[in-house]
Design a protein around this motif. Structure first.
Motif, PDB file in Angstrom:
ATOM      1  N   ASP A 147       0.833  -1.202   0.000  1.00 40.90           N
ATOM      2  CA  ASP A 147       0.000   0.000   0.000  1.00 40.90           C
ATOM      3  C   ASP A 147       0.870   1.255   0.000  1.00 40.90           C
ATOM      4  O   ASP A 147       1.504   1.578   0.996  1.00 40.90           O
ATOM      5  N   PRO A 148       0.903   1.997  -1.113  1.00 37.30           N
ATOM      6  CA  PRO A 148       1.747   3.200  -1.150  1.00 37.30           C
ATOM      7  C   PRO A 148       1.193   4.342  -0.296  1.00 37.30           C
ATOM      8  O   PRO A 148       1.908   5.298  -0.013  1.00 37.30           O
ATOM      9  N   ASN A 149      -0.048   4.253   0.123  1.00 44.00           N
ATOM     10  CA  ASN A 149      -0.667   5.320   0.901  1.00 44.00           C
ATOM     11  C   ASN A 149      -0.794   4.987   2.383  1.00 44.00           C
ATOM     12  O   ASN A 149      -1.561   5.613   3.091  1.00 44.00           O
ATOM     13  N   ARG A 150      -0.041   3.992   2.841  1.00 46.21           N
ATOM     14  CA  ARG A 150      -0.136   3.617   4.248  1.00 46.21           C
ATOM     15  C   ARG A 150       0.391   4.741   5.134  1.00 46.21           C
ATOM     16  O   ARG A 150       1.233   5.526   4.710  1.00 46.21           O
ATOM     17  N   PRO A 151      -0.098   4.847   6.365  1.00 45.49           N
ATOM     18  CA  PRO A 151       0.417   5.885   7.264  1.00 45.49           C
ATOM     19  C   PRO A 151       1.838   5.534   7.704  1.00 45.49           C
ATOM     20  O   PRO A 151       2.255   4.384   7.644  1.00 45.49           O
TER      21      PRO A 151
END
Length: 94
Positions: free
Chosen positions: A66-70
């Motif tokens: 996931d490139p948008n993970r926190p």
């Protein structure tokens, strides 16, 4: 000059129990009829602390994709293992 507050064992116990249950300093202050800052100072002297919140993260494989993970907190096992899993390389022995 204001006089020092006389703390009772019941007030101390209330602070410790409510903080251990996860209550906020403001809620504890309202219950005791005191200012939030007063309760914080007394709680720190009693070492009353909130329970540690566990971090629920998705599975490792899902997380990496996931490139948008926190961002992960410092010392998180996922990022720390990148540094510690492999042995330190020895120098060139040519």
């Amino acid at each position: 000059m204001p006089q020092a507050r006389q703390w009772t064992a019941i007030a101390d116990q209330t602070i410790c129990e409510m903080r251990a249950a996860g209550e906020t300093w403001s809620a504890i202050g309202r219950r005791l009829g005191l200012a939030r800052s007063t309760v914080i100072e007394r709680g720190r002297r009693l070492r009353a602390s909130a329970p540690v919140k566990s971090l629920m993260l998705p599975k490792r494989d899902d997380m990496l994709d996931d490139p948008n993970r926190p961002p992960l907190p410092a010392g998180h096992p996922l990022t720390w293992s990148l540094l510690t899993d492999e042995p330190f390389p020895e120098g060139d022995e040519a």
